[in-house]
Motif scaffolding. Structure first.
Motif, PDB file in Angstrom:
ATOM      1  N   CYS A 218       0.823  -1.205   0.000  1.00  0.00           N
ATOM      2  CA  CYS A 218       0.000   0.000   0.000  1.00  0.00           C
ATOM      3  C   CYS A 218       0.860   1.261   0.000  1.00  0.00           C
ATOM      4  O   CYS A 218       1.883   1.310   0.683  1.00  0.00           O
ATOM      5  CB  CYS A 218      -0.911   0.025   1.223  1.00  0.00           C
ATOM      6  N   PRO A 219       0.452   2.313  -0.699  1.00  0.00           N
ATOM      7  CA  PRO A 219       1.184   3.576  -0.665  1.00  0.00           C
ATOM      8  C   PRO A 219       0.768   4.469   0.505  1.00  0.00           C
ATOM      9  O   PRO A 219       1.117   5.644   0.536  1.00  0.00           O
ATOM     10  CB  PRO A 219       0.820   4.204  -2.011  1.00  0.00           C
ATOM     11  N   HIS A 220       0.024   3.913   1.448  1.00  0.00           N
ATOM     12  CA  HIS A 220      -0.448   4.687   2.599  1.00  0.00           C
ATOM     13  C   HIS A 220      -0.819   3.716   3.722  1.00  0.00           C
ATOM     14  O   HIS A 220      -0.892   2.503   3.514  1.00  0.00           O
ATOM     15  CB  HIS A 220      -1.682   5.524   2.217  1.00  0.00           C
ATOM     16  N   SER A 221      -1.060   4.279   4.898  1.00  0.00           N
ATOM     17  CA  SER A 221      -1.470   3.469   6.047  1.00  0.00           C
ATOM     18  C   SER A 221      -2.920   3.720   6.408  1.00  0.00           C
ATOM     19  O   SER A 221      -3.362   3.382   7.517  1.00  0.00           O
ATOM     20  CB  SER A 221      -0.569   3.773   7.254  1.00  0.00           C
ATOM     21  N   ALA A 222      -3.669   4.297   5.480  1.00  0.00           N
ATOM     22  CA  ALA A 222      -5.092   4.556   5.705  1.00  0.00           C
ATOM     23  C   ALA A 222      -5.912   3.320   5.304  1.00  0.00           C
ATOM     24  O   ALA A 222      -5.363   2.269   4.968  1.00  0.00           O
ATOM     25  CB  ALA A 222      -5.533   5.777   4.912  1.00  0.00           C
ATOM     26  N   ARG A 223      -7.208   3.465   5.302  1.00  0.00           N
ATOM     27  CA  ARG A 223      -8.092   2.349   4.977  1.00  0.00           C
ATOM     28  C   ARG A 223      -7.900   1.911   3.530  1.00  0.00           C
ATOM     29  O   ARG A 223      -7.707   2.732   2.635  1.00  0.00           O
ATOM     30  CB  ARG A 223      -9.552   2.786   5.194  1.00  0.00           C
ATOM     31  N   CYS A 224      -7.951   0.602   3.295  1.00  0.00           N
ATOM     32  CA  CYS A 224      -7.861   0.081   1.931  1.00  0.00           C
ATOM     33  C   CYS A 224      -9.072   0.553   1.129  1.00  0.00           C
ATOM     34  O   CYS A 224     -10.215   0.427   1.592  1.00  0.00           O
ATOM     35  CB  CYS A 224      -7.821  -1.446   1.953  1.00  0.00           C
ATOM     36  N   PRO A 225      -8.856   1.114  -0.076  1.00  0.00           N
ATOM     37  CA  PRO A 225      -9.981   1.627  -0.859  1.00  0.00           C
ATOM     38  C   PRO A 225     -10.816   0.559  -1.553  1.00  0.00           C
ATOM     39  O   PRO A 225     -11.860   0.875  -2.135  1.00  0.00           O
ATOM     40  CB  PRO A 225      -9.293   2.526  -1.891  1.00  0.00           C
ATOM     41  N   ILE A 226     -10.391  -0.686  -1.501  1.00  0.00           N
ATOM     42  CA  ILE A 226     -11.155  -1.758  -2.145  1.00  0.00           C
ATOM     43  C   ILE A 226     -12.416  -2.048  -1.340  1.00  0.00           C
ATOM     44  O   ILE A 226     -12.368  -2.196  -0.113  1.00  0.00           O
ATOM     45  CB  ILE A 226     -10.298  -3.030  -2.283  1.00  0.00           C
ATOM     46  N   VAL A 227     -13.540  -2.122  -2.026  1.00  0.00           N
ATOM     47  CA  VAL A 227     -14.812  -2.429  -1.366  1.00  0.00           C
ATOM     48  C   VAL A 227     -14.870  -3.938  -1.118  1.00  0.00           C
ATOM     49  O   VAL A 227     -14.766  -4.732  -2.057  1.00  0.00           O
ATOM     50  CB  VAL A 227     -16.007  -1.993  -2.239  1.00  0.00           C
ATOM     51  N   PRO A 228     -15.016  -4.364   0.149  1.00  0.00           N
ATOM     52  CA  PRO A 228     -15.078  -5.799   0.445  1.00  0.00           C
ATOM     53  C   PRO A 228     -16.167  -6.501  -0.361  1.00  0.00           C
ATOM     54  O   PRO A 228     -17.285  -5.996  -0.504  1.00  0.00           O
ATOM     55  CB  PRO A 228     -15.402  -5.826   1.945  1.00  0.00           C
ATOM     56  N   GLY A 229     -15.780  -7.651  -0.920  1.00  0.00           N
ATOM     57  CA  GLY A 229     -16.731  -8.428  -1.703  1.00  0.00           C
ATOM     58  C   GLY A 229     -16.772  -8.061  -3.172  1.00  0.00           C
ATOM     59  O   GLY A 229     -17.302  -8.824  -3.984  1.00  0.00           O
ATOM     60  N   GLU A 230     -16.220  -6.917  -3.545  1.00  0.00           N
ATOM     61  CA  GLU A 230     -16.231  -6.492  -4.946  1.00  0.00           C
ATOM     62  C   GLU A 230     -14.900  -6.785  -5.647  1.00  0.00           C
ATOM     63  O   GLU A 230     -14.859  -6.964  -6.857  1.00  0.00           O
ATOM     64  CB  GLU A 230     -16.542  -4.994  -5.048  1.00  0.00           C
ATOM     65  N   ASP A 231     -13.817  -6.810  -4.896  1.00  0.00           N
ATOM     66  CA  ASP A 231     -12.499  -7.045  -5.484  1.00  0.00           C
ATOM     67  C   ASP A 231     -11.550  -7.446  -4.359  1.00  0.00           C
ATOM     68  O   ASP A 231     -11.932  -7.461  -3.188  1.00  0.00           O
ATOM     69  CB  ASP A 231     -12.003  -5.789  -6.190  1.00  0.00           C
ATOM     70  N   TRP A 232     -10.323  -7.766  -4.706  1.00  0.00           N
ATOM     71  CA  TRP A 232      -9.316  -8.049  -3.690  1.00  0.00           C
ATOM     72  C   TRP A 232      -7.943  -7.718  -4.257  1.00  0.00           C
ATOM     73  O   TRP A 232      -7.738  -7.724  -5.464  1.00  0.00           O
ATOM     74  CB  TRP A 232      -9.390  -9.506  -3.225  1.00  0.00           C
ATOM     75  N   CYS A 233      -7.026  -7.385  -3.351  1.00  0.00           N
ATOM     76  CA  CYS A 233      -5.675  -7.002  -3.750  1.00  0.00           C
ATOM     77  C   CYS A 233      -4.780  -8.231  -3.708  1.00  0.00           C
ATOM     78  O   CYS A 233      -4.678  -8.890  -2.665  1.00  0.00           O
ATOM     79  CB  CYS A 233      -5.150  -5.925  -2.802  1.00  0.00           C
ATOM     80  N   HIS A 234      -4.146  -8.530  -4.818  1.00  0.00           N
ATOM     81  CA  HIS A 234      -3.214  -9.652  -4.850  1.00  0.00           C
ATOM     82  C   HIS A 234      -2.209  -9.440  -5.971  1.00  0.00           C
ATOM     83  O   HIS A 234      -2.387  -8.570  -6.829  1.00  0.00           O
ATOM     84  CB  HIS A 234      -3.952 -10.983  -5.031  1.00  0.00           C
ATOM     85  N   PHE A 235      -1.146 -10.222  -5.938  1.00  0.00           N
ATOM     86  CA  PHE A 235      -0.053 -10.069  -6.886  1.00  0.00           C
ATOM     87  C   PHE A 235       0.373 -11.444  -7.390  1.00  0.00           C
ATOM     88  O   PHE A 235      -0.250 -12.456  -7.043  1.00  0.00           O
ATOM     89  CB  PHE A 235       1.100  -9.308  -6.227  1.00  0.00           C
ATOM     90  N   SER A 236       1.412 -11.486  -8.215  1.00  0.00           N
ATOM     91  CA  SER A 236       1.797 -12.740  -8.855  1.00  0.00           C
ATOM     92  C   SER A 236       3.314 -12.872  -8.889  1.00  0.00           C
ATOM     93  O   SER A 236       4.023 -11.895  -9.145  1.00  0.00           O
ATOM     94  CB  SER A 236       1.239 -12.790 -10.281  1.00  0.00           C
ATOM     95  N   ALA A 237       3.797 -14.079  -8.599  1.00  0.00           N
ATOM     96  CA  ALA A 237       5.233 -14.375  -8.681  1.00  0.00           C
ATOM     97  C   ALA A 237       5.423 -15.592  -9.575  1.00  0.00           C
ATOM     98  O   ALA A 237       4.693 -16.584  -9.440  1.00  0.00           O
ATOM     99  CB  ALA A 237       5.804 -14.647  -7.293  1.00  0.00           C
ATOM    100  N   ARG A 238       6.366 -15.536 -10.474  1.00  0.00           N
ATOM    101  CA  ARG A 238       6.628 -16.660 -11.381  1.00  0.00           C
ATOM    102  C   ARG A 238       7.494 -17.706 -10.692  1.00  0.00           C
ATOM    103  O   ARG A 238       8.491 -17.394 -10.057  1.00  0.00           O
ATOM    104  CB  ARG A 238       7.298 -16.177 -12.652  1.00  0.00           C
ATOM    105  N   VAL A 239       7.088 -18.964 -10.827  1.00  0.00           N
ATOM    106  CA  VAL A 239       7.754 -20.079 -10.150  1.00  0.00           C
ATOM    107  C   VAL A 239       8.153 -21.129 -11.180  1.00  0.00           C
ATOM    108  O   VAL A 239       7.319 -21.552 -11.993  1.00  0.00           O
ATOM    109  CB  VAL A 239       6.815 -20.739  -9.107  1.00  0.00           C
ATOM    110  N   SER A 240       9.408 -21.539 -11.143  1.00  0.00           N
ATOM    111  CA  SER A 240       9.845 -22.632 -12.018  1.00  0.00           C
ATOM    112  C   SER A 240       9.196 -23.931 -11.545  1.00  0.00           C
ATOM    113  O   SER A 240       9.234 -24.258 -10.352  1.00  0.00           O
ATOM    114  CB  SER A 240      11.367 -22.773 -11.990  1.00  0.00           C
TER     115      SER A 240
END
Length: 333
Positions: A218-240
């Motif tokens: 997050c670029p801040h320590s405030a509330r996450c702007p994602i609306v619960p149930g509508e989306d989620w924050c996640h990322f991806s790492a490539r694995v051999s």
């Protein structure tokens, strides 16, 4: 003088040796059973990994993915804290120690390391694998119930990876509170699912309430702007992918992408990214679309075009999870 072998390569070699003497079919069956168990409801008083065969098969299957996810999270954390490096590390629920390998891949050198886990077979195998990594030569592998009775000695860094999903809500709270009390920095990684994100956000809120500052993603320590149930924050790492991965999943690709959610927080002041790319960039003719989480607590889509010059080139090279905009490069003129 030979260059040191990177931890990722050393880990792959060590894991390959685990399956020597274990019939491939038996290894695949053990992994399939363990995956089914992890996806179900797991009582916290029953270790999932029962014996060395279980641990060897599952470590060979899961450690590379856990390593890459944690290493990706730590890389972003390190970028936000360039003057800081942990002098000590406790890995809670660390099992065979994938997160300890990720820490050694992020910050060079040895440091006091303690791995806490409920499953003795996992700890024993983790100790065996760690013999291949000089930075983990003095690591302590300690059996501990992960929950309300957990105590963590004072340390610079606590990592908690793929653990919260195995705990009751009360035990999750106890673990996060114990980590916040003990550490200068806490990094928590969970599966990149809506449920995994919800657990990360719950932990993030508790860390902030305990006085921590969010370093990444997050670029801040405030509330996450994602609306619960509508989306989620996640990322991806490539694995051999190993041959065991391909056998269990029936795939032919040499890699797979591990989706994960995470939070990295510190007790000391930190300068997070100005914005974070939260979706895979969309490259179109003459433009790149970036979905960003920004400092002013909002999600936006920005379009970078050729007229932006060097920024456009950077956008074409940008990846999901990167900070944005990139740091300015020195003038080459």
């Amino acid at each position: 003088m030979n260059a040191p072998v990177p931890p990722a390569e050393t880990l792959r070699t060590a894991l390959a040796g685990l399956l020597d003497g274990l019939p491939p079919r038996q290894a695949a069956q053990a992994v399939e059973r363990l995956i089914a168990t992890y996806r179900g409801a797991t009582p916290t008083d029953a270790p999932i990994l029962r014996d060395r065969a279980d641990v060897a098969a599952y470590a060979a299957y899961r450690m590379p993915a856990t390593f890459e996810a944690v290493r990706s999270a730590l890389a972003e954390f390190a970028d936000a804290t360039p003057e800081w490096a942990p002098l000590s590390h406790v890995d809670v629920g660390g099992g065979t120690g994938a997160a300890t390998w990720a820490v050694t891949a992020t910050w060079a050198g040895a440091r006091p390391v303690t791995v806490l886990d409920w499953a003795e077979p996992a700890l024993a195998l983790g100790r065996e694998i760690a013999a291949a990594n000089p930075a983990l030569g003095a690591a302590k592998w300690q059996r501990s119930r992960i929950g309300a009775a957990l105590t963590i000695e004072s340390t610079d860094l606590v990592t908690v990876s793929y653990v919260l999903n195995e705990l009751t809500p009360a035990d999750r709270t106890a673990l996060v509170d114990a980590a916040a009390t003990a550490a200068q920095a806490v990094v928590i990684v969970e599966a990149g699912t809506p449920a995994g994100y919800a657990r990360v956000i719950e932990a993030r809120d508790r860390l902030i309430a305990a006085g921590f500052h969010i370093a990444a993603p997050c670029p801040h320590s405030a509330r996450c702007p994602i609306v619960p149930g509508e989306d989620w924050c996640h990322f991806s790492a490539r694995v051999s992918r190993s041959s065991l991965h391909r056998k269990v999943k029936g795939g032919s690709l040499a890699y797979e992408d591990e989706k994960f959610s995470y939070v990295a927080a510190t007790r000391f002041p930190v300068t997070p990214a100005a914005a974070r790319i939260v979706r895979r960039p969309q490259i179109r003719k003459g433009q790149v679309l970036l979905d960003l989480c920004e400092t002013d607590e909002r999600l936006t889509r920005t379009t970078v075009t050729k007229r932006h010059g060097d920024l456009y080139k950077a956008a074409r090279d940008a990846e999901w999870g990167d900070a944005w905009p990139p740091e300015s490069e020195p003038d080459q003129g």
